[in-house]
Design a protein around this motif. Structure first.
Motif, PDB file in Angstrom:
ATOM      1  N   ALA A  51     -74.232 110.271  16.543  1.00  0.00           N
ATOM      2  CA  ALA A  51     -74.653 111.652  16.804  1.00  0.00           C
ATOM      3  C   ALA A  51     -73.835 112.624  15.954  1.00  0.00           C
ATOM      4  O   ALA A  51     -74.370 113.582  15.377  1.00  0.00           O
ATOM      5  CB  ALA A  51     -74.504 111.972  18.283  1.00  0.00           C
ATOM      6  N   GLY A  52     -72.532 112.370  15.864  1.00  0.00           N
ATOM      7  CA  GLY A  52     -71.676 113.239  15.055  1.00  0.00           C
ATOM      8  C   GLY A  52     -72.023 113.174  13.585  1.00  0.00           C
ATOM      9  O   GLY A  52     -71.993 114.194  12.883  1.00  0.00           O
ATOM     10  N   LEU A  53     -72.350 111.979  13.093  1.00  0.00           N
ATOM     11  CA  LEU A  53     -72.723 111.838  11.692  1.00  0.00           C
ATOM     12  C   LEU A  53     -74.024 112.578  11.387  1.00  0.00           C
ATOM     13  O   LEU A  53     -74.172 113.176  10.311  1.00  0.00           O
ATOM     14  CB  LEU A  53     -72.845 110.357  11.340  1.00  0.00           C
ATOM     15  N   ARG A  54     -74.960 112.547  12.334  1.00  0.00           N
ATOM     16  CA  ARG A  54     -76.204 113.295  12.114  1.00  0.00           C
ATOM     17  C   ARG A  54     -75.925 114.795  12.038  1.00  0.00           C
ATOM     18  O   ARG A  54     -76.472 115.500  11.187  1.00  0.00           O
ATOM     19  CB  ARG A  54     -77.202 112.992  13.229  1.00  0.00           C
ATOM     20  N   ASP A  55     -75.053 115.281  12.933  1.00  0.00           N
ATOM     21  CA  ASP A  55     -74.688 116.702  12.894  1.00  0.00           C
ATOM     22  C   ASP A  55     -73.990 117.037  11.573  1.00  0.00           C
ATOM     23  O   ASP A  55     -74.246 118.096  10.976  1.00  0.00           O
ATOM     24  CB  ASP A  55     -73.755 117.049  14.062  1.00  0.00           C
ATOM     25  N   LEU A  56     -73.124 116.132  11.118  1.00  0.00           N
ATOM     26  CA  LEU A  56     -72.413 116.364   9.860  1.00  0.00           C
ATOM     27  C   LEU A  56     -73.386 116.446   8.693  1.00  0.00           C
ATOM     28  O   LEU A  56     -73.274 117.336   7.827  1.00  0.00           O
ATOM     29  CB  LEU A  56     -71.401 115.246   9.636  1.00  0.00           C
ATOM     30  N   VAL A  70     -76.939 117.180   3.479  1.00  0.00           N
ATOM     31  CA  VAL A  70     -77.031 115.963   2.679  1.00  0.00           C
ATOM     32  C   VAL A  70     -77.721 114.907   3.525  1.00  0.00           C
ATOM     33  O   VAL A  70     -77.750 115.003   4.761  1.00  0.00           O
ATOM     34  CB  VAL A  70     -75.632 115.454   2.231  1.00  0.00           C
ATOM     35  N   PRO A  71     -78.282 113.874   2.889  1.00  0.00           N
ATOM     36  CA  PRO A  71     -78.903 112.793   3.665  1.00  0.00           C
ATOM     37  C   PRO A  71     -77.866 112.092   4.545  1.00  0.00           C
ATOM     38  O   PRO A  71     -76.677 112.048   4.213  1.00  0.00           O
ATOM     39  CB  PRO A  71     -79.442 111.849   2.585  1.00  0.00           C
ATOM     40  N   LEU A  72     -78.348 111.517   5.640  1.00  0.00           N
ATOM     41  CA  LEU A  72     -77.460 110.843   6.577  1.00  0.00           C
ATOM     42  C   LEU A  72     -76.692 109.714   5.896  1.00  0.00           C
ATOM     43  O   LEU A  72     -75.495 109.554   6.125  1.00  0.00           O
ATOM     44  CB  LEU A  72     -78.267 110.289   7.759  1.00  0.00           C
ATOM     45  N   HIS A  73     -77.359 108.951   5.038  1.00  0.00           N
ATOM     46  CA  HIS A  73     -76.675 107.820   4.395  1.00  0.00           C
ATOM     47  C   HIS A  73     -75.560 108.311   3.486  1.00  0.00           C
ATOM     48  O   HIS A  73     -74.516 107.665   3.337  1.00  0.00           O
ATOM     49  CB  HIS A  73     -77.679 106.951   3.618  1.00  0.00           C
ATOM     50  N   GLU A  74     -75.749 109.482   2.884  1.00  0.00           N
ATOM     51  CA  GLU A  74     -74.700 110.017   2.008  1.00  0.00           C
ATOM     52  C   GLU A  74     -73.501 110.485   2.822  1.00  0.00           C
ATOM     53  O   GLU A  74     -72.343 110.249   2.443  1.00  0.00           O
ATOM     54  CB  GLU A  74     -75.272 111.177   1.182  1.00  0.00           C
ATOM     55  N   ALA A  75     -73.775 111.150   3.938  1.00  0.00           N
ATOM     56  CA  ALA A  75     -72.681 111.575   4.813  1.00  0.00           C
ATOM     57  C   ALA A  75     -71.926 110.364   5.350  1.00  0.00           C
ATOM     58  O   ALA A  75     -70.685 110.354   5.394  1.00  0.00           O
ATOM     59  CB  ALA A  75     -73.228 112.420   5.973  1.00  0.00           C
ATOM     60  N   THR A  76     -72.680 109.335   5.739  1.00  0.00           N
ATOM     61  CA  THR A  76     -72.048 108.122   6.264  1.00  0.00           C
ATOM     62  C   THR A  76     -71.192 107.455   5.207  1.00  0.00           C
ATOM     63  O   THR A  76     -70.067 107.011   5.476  1.00  0.00           O
ATOM     64  CB  THR A  76     -73.124 107.139   6.765  1.00  0.00           C
ATOM     65  N   ALA A  77     -71.698 107.393   3.984  1.00  0.00           N
ATOM     66  CA  ALA A  77     -70.954 106.761   2.889  1.00  0.00           C
ATOM     67  C   ALA A  77     -69.668 107.532   2.599  1.00  0.00           C
ATOM     68  O   ALA A  77     -68.625 106.920   2.326  1.00  0.00           O
ATOM     69  CB  ALA A  77     -71.832 106.688   1.632  1.00  0.00           C
ATOM     70  N   ARG A  78     -69.736 108.862   2.648  1.00  0.00           N
ATOM     71  CA  ARG A  78     -68.528 109.662   2.368  1.00  0.00           C
ATOM     72  C   ARG A  78     -67.469 109.443   3.444  1.00  0.00           C
ATOM     73  O   ARG A  78     -66.280 109.336   3.145  1.00  0.00           O
ATOM     74  CB  ARG A  78     -68.900 111.139   2.283  1.00  0.00           C
ATOM     75  N   VAL A  79     -67.899 109.380   4.681  1.00  0.00           N
ATOM     76  CA  VAL A  79     -66.958 109.128   5.777  1.00  0.00           C
ATOM     77  C   VAL A  79     -66.328 107.750   5.619  1.00  0.00           C
ATOM     78  O   VAL A  79     -65.109 107.575   5.776  1.00  0.00           O
ATOM     79  CB  VAL A  79     -67.656 109.260   7.147  1.00  0.00           C
ATOM     80  N   GLU A  80     -67.153 106.754   5.291  1.00  0.00           N
ATOM     81  CA  GLU A  80     -66.630 105.396   5.112  1.00  0.00           C
ATOM     82  C   GLU A  80     -65.662 105.321   3.941  1.00  0.00           C
ATOM     83  O   GLU A  80     -64.670 104.595   3.981  1.00  0.00           O
ATOM     84  CB  GLU A  80     -67.778 104.414   4.912  1.00  0.00           C
ATOM     85  N   ALA A  81     -65.920 106.115   2.896  1.00  0.00           N
ATOM     86  CA  ALA A  81     -65.045 106.092   1.728  1.00  0.00           C
ATOM     87  C   ALA A  81     -63.659 106.653   2.051  1.00  0.00           C
ATOM     88  O   ALA A  81     -62.663 106.281   1.419  1.00  0.00           O
ATOM     89  CB  ALA A  81     -65.686 106.901   0.595  1.00  0.00           C
ATOM     90  N   LEU A  82     -63.600 107.534   3.017  1.00  0.00           N
ATOM     91  CA  LEU A  82     -62.318 108.141   3.394  1.00  0.00           C
ATOM     92  C   LEU A  82     -61.550 107.314   4.422  1.00  0.00           C
ATOM     93  O   LEU A  82     -60.400 107.617   4.720  1.00  0.00           O
ATOM     94  CB  LEU A  82     -62.555 109.546   3.957  1.00  0.00           C
TER      95      LEU A  82
END
Length: 854
Positions: A610-615, A621-633
């Motif tokens: 839910a937080g990733l969707r809000d982000l 940005v697309p959800l997969h891009e937000a998820t990838a950025r979080v995972e990269a950090l």
């Protein structure tokens, strides 16, 4: 018993008739015996009393005997006696008192003729009951006092005793007394008694004395009875005569009587001792001034009236709440009964902590759900909420709530602000929830690992299967670590004049500074209210976790390069500047130490779907891009990863923005006439070169702001020593740092190789089995971490003679840490705002104790 105590013990008699000049000492005969001697010296009507020393009681417990002829000689022929415990500290307790020793068939027959069958039988029955339960260890249910004490009921009880023991009730007073003494001596060494003493802080080898006293009969002809009187309210400490009196009674029966007990002072609700025996009552009232003047204490007095004549059986220090302990100590000093130094020494620092927060009424019933780790003191009640958003919504509706989480993250800070209390399943005393809870003054219990959360059913599940749904009311007691069902009655916080007076006196005696860890203007105001000498740690990242700031911070994290980051940070700059200006204005005239950004960036990003969707929506940005950025950090061990100075060097735009915000705020408050001393602290340093790099950029920003604002100002730049390498290399680092502030939370974590958030899972087992004496995140490890700090301080002074030294971790408010800092010549300690009063009092007590030793 240590060698000095043994040597002292050998200079005293095992049996001592208490007289004004008898050789007696509380460490040999106990506090009760010594107090009785003081009462006798004051010519109070105390019955004849003999004290048995700790050594004599130990011999009795081992099966040896004392000289019974010598013991009983002072009481004359056919005495009636009582025996009471006399431990060194009355709070350590002891076995129950036993009255009417010496009652037997012949004495009962004689007393029936002189005082009547009812009175004589009542005394004998009470003795048989006490002897059966406490000496013969028989079933209490078989020995209840009858409604009508007479020969028939007495015979029935004696027959029961004989049936249970296969022997007649002992008739020889010497045999009775011998068995009573042996029973009480052995009870002191029992497992239950030992554990109770240890819980009250008594040493394992604490001794017990006993006092044998002639009975003042509370039954008989004329006005006879017993009672208890005290002269202050135990809860508030306000002068007030309280107690009860009961005709034809003995000991403390009046206090527990459902019927028959009367008031002491005249009362429209019923009869009183003042009406019944005005002369005895007047004598009792006069005792207050005598006790205060000569015993220098507020006492509770146990008395007996025998045919109208008053006898004083005992006097003990009034049991008192934290609020009362402060008021009593201050009142005694203001009335010149004790010096101010004594008043400061008499109050336990923990008592002040209780006064700062609401507490559960000590008399309230507790429906215990589970027990966790007491992380932030005070108590609060509210409805269960499971997310920070729910806590904010609840607060908006004006409904009190308790935020329940597996563990908190920086994202939960808004919910913690909104909640009345916080409960987590994981974590220890330096976990995120604990640290923030103490800073906010919010009651908090962490590490309640026996609880679980069913998010689908929105329920909290207790270990016994009890389920509590979101919306159910619970109470968090952050002082004891208990979680309770429902809403028990509370006592409100009490910061009265006595509280303020005591702390003003403490400030006169302490010799080390006390600052507060404060992250926001609200924290700073709390610190100022508690007379902190400044801010020793301002964790600037806590300014970024609310509303618009969090969104801008996330934009900065998603920025592609330095220019983009600077553009986003330019929007954060005025927010930070306003925070710092408010902070400086509140703390005008005091020092403020600002720590530059410390946490890893992933803490500002969500981890759930839910937080990733809000982000993704916020960042467009697309959800997969937000998820990838979080995972990269993400990092395997973020607490040892890219955080603190490492982040400041790798992404210098963050520290540049913060330095500019600080300096522009300084310039603004100087122009408005506010004096302020600002210190800038670099976190997580481990090498001198890190300090050089950051210092160069910070100095550059300072020069630019001075030129732009045409304002001259000074500041100090220093280091937070929280890595072992920084402590070892402190000499090099101090050449570029005006101060070294030891962050004991991370330093303990890194020295031990322990995660402070996970250590709670096994720490209790480690402490119980003696691996560690105490939880090192709760009590500063003097031997290990302390040695590293001492080494760092010594090397820091070698690098810079005038380097300022302090502790700013959560240990800063603890007694052991303050004592350590005083020993090693530190300039100040810094702790959570609500611990500042405790630290001020503790520092004063340590300084006063050093005076006594020297």
């Amino acid at each position: 018993m240590n060698g000095a105590a043994v040597q002292q013990q050998s200079t005293y008699k095992q049996l001592t008739l208490i007289t004004p000049t008898a050789a007696m000492h509380a460490s040999v005969h106990g506090g009760r015996a010594k107090c009785l001697q003081r009462l006798i010296r004051l010519e109070m009507p105390v019955p004849v009393t003999v004290a048995l020393s700790f050594d004599a009681v130990q011999q009795i417990a081992r099966g040896q005997s004392v000289d019974m002829d010598a013991l009983m000689a002072p009481f004359g022929p056919q005495p009636l006696l009582s025996v009471r415990p006399s431990s060194q500290d009355p709070d350590w307790g002891g076995p129950s008192a036993i009255l009417n020793i010496g009652m037997n068939d012949a004495r009962h027959d004689a007393m029936c003729e002189t005082m009547g069958e009812w009175a004589a039988s009542a005394m004998y029955l009470r003795f048989v009951q006490a002897y059966a339960i406490h000496v013969a260890r028989l079933d209490p249910d078989e020995f209840y006092l009858p409604d009508v004490p007479d020969r028939l009921s007495l015979k029935a009880m004696l027959d029961t005793y004989e049936a249970e023991t296969d022997e007649q009730f002992p008739q020889d007073p010497a045999v009775q007394l011998t068995q009573v003494l042996r029973s009480m001596a052995r009870a002191w060494d029992g497992t239950t008694a030992r554990l109770l003493r240890q819980a009250k802080g008594a040493p394992q080898d604490a001794g017990l004395g006993l006092v044998v006293q002639a009975m003042a009969l509370g039954v008989g002809q004329g006005e006879c009875g017993s009672g208890v009187i005290q002269y202050v309210d135990s809860t508030t400490g306000v002068p007030q005569i309280t107690g009860r009196y009961m005709s034809q009674s003995q000991g403390r029966e009046a206090l527990g009587a459902a019927e028959g007990a009367i008031y002491l002072t005249r009362d429209p609700r019923g009869p009183s001792l003042e009406d019944l025996c005005p002369d005895a009552f007047a004598e009792l009232v006069a005792l207050r001034d005598i006790c205060r003047r000569f015993l220098r204490e507020e006492m509770q007095v146990e008395f007996t009236i025998e045919n109208g004549n008053l006898h004083i059986l005992d006097a003990v220090r009034v049991q008192r709440s934290s609020r009362a302990s402060v008021r009593i100590a201050v009142a005694l000093a203001e009335d010149e009964m004790i010096p101010r130094e004594d008043a400061v020494l008499r109050v336990e620092p923990a008592a002040l902590s209780e006064l700062l927060h609401r507490q559960i009424d000590p008399l309230a019933k507790r429906d215990l759900i589970v027990r966790g780790i007491a992380a932030s003191p005070g108590a609060a009640t509210g409805r269960i909420v499971l997310t920070a958003n729910e806590a904010q919504a609840s607060a908006a509706r004006g409904e009190a709530c308790v935020l329940v989480r597996r563990e908190t993250t920086p994202e939960d800070i808004r919910g913690m602000h909104a909640a009345q209390a916080v409960l987590t399943m994981r974590g220890g005393v330096t976990s995120h929830a604990a640290v923030i809870g103490r800073g906010l003054g919010v009651p908090c219990v962490v590490g309640a690992s026996d609880l679980s959360i069913d998010f689908k059913k929105r329920q909290v599940i207790a270990p016994n299967g009890r389920r509590f749904a979101a919306g159910d009311t619970i109470t968090v007691d952050g002082t004891t670590g208990q979680i309770l069902a429902g809403e028990p009655p509370m006592l409100e916080a009490a910061l009265d004049d006595a509280f303020q007076t005591l702390l003003q006196w403490a400030d006169e005696f302490r010799d080390i500074g006390v600052r507060a860890n404060a992250d926001t203007p609200a924290d700073a105001q709390t610190a100022r209210n508690f007379a902190a000498e400044g801010i020793g740690l301002c964790r600037t990242e806590h300014m970024f976790f609310e509303g618009e700031r969090l969104r801008v911070m996330r934009e900065m994290i998603f920025a592609e390069g330095g220019d983009d980051r600077r553009a986003v940070l330019d929007r954060l700059l005025p927010m930070q500047r306003a925070d710092f200006r408010a902070l400086f204005e509140i703390m005008q005239g005091r020092n403020v130490c600002v720590r530059l950004f410390d946490p890893p960036l992933h803490e500002f990003l969500p981890s759930d779907k839910a937080g990733l969707r809000d982000l993704a929506g916020q960042m467009d940005v697309p959800l997969h891009e937000a998820t990838a950025r979080v995972e990269a950090l993400s990092e395997y061990n973020p607490m040892l990863g890219m955080r603190g100075v490492r982040l400041g060097i790798a992404i210098p735009e963050i520290y540049d923005m913060q330095a500019r915000a600080i300096f522009e705020a300084i310039a603004a408050v100087i122009k408005s006439g506010t004096e302020i001393t600002v210190e800038i602290m670099i976190p997580l340093v481990s090498a001198m070169r890190e300090v050089e790099l950051v210092k160069a950029r910070v100095d550059g920003v300072a020069n630019a702001v001075m030129a732009e604002t045409r304002t001259e100002f000074e500041y100090r730049l220093g280091v937070m020593v929280e890595t072992p390498r920084a402590a070892l290399r402190a000499q090099d680092i101090a050449e570029h740092a005006a101060f070294l502030s030891f962050g004991t939370n991370d330093l303990t974590q890194m020295t031990y190789g322990l995660s402070r958030d996970d250590a709670g899972r096994f720490m209790s087992a480690y402490v119980q089995q003696g691996v560690y004496a105490e939880d090192p995140f709760h009590t500063l490890d003097i031997e290990g971490v302390g040695e590293l700090i001492a080494l760092g301080a010594e090397r820091g002074r070698a690098g810079r003679k005038d380097v300022i030294l302090s502790i700013c971790g959560e240990h800063g408010g603890s007694r052991s840490a303050i004592a350590f800092c005083r020993t090693h010549g530190f300039d100040y300690v810094s702790c959570s705002p609500f611990r500042v009063p405790v630290a001020r009092l503790t520092a004063a007590q340590l300084a006063l104790q050093d005076r006594v030793v020297s």
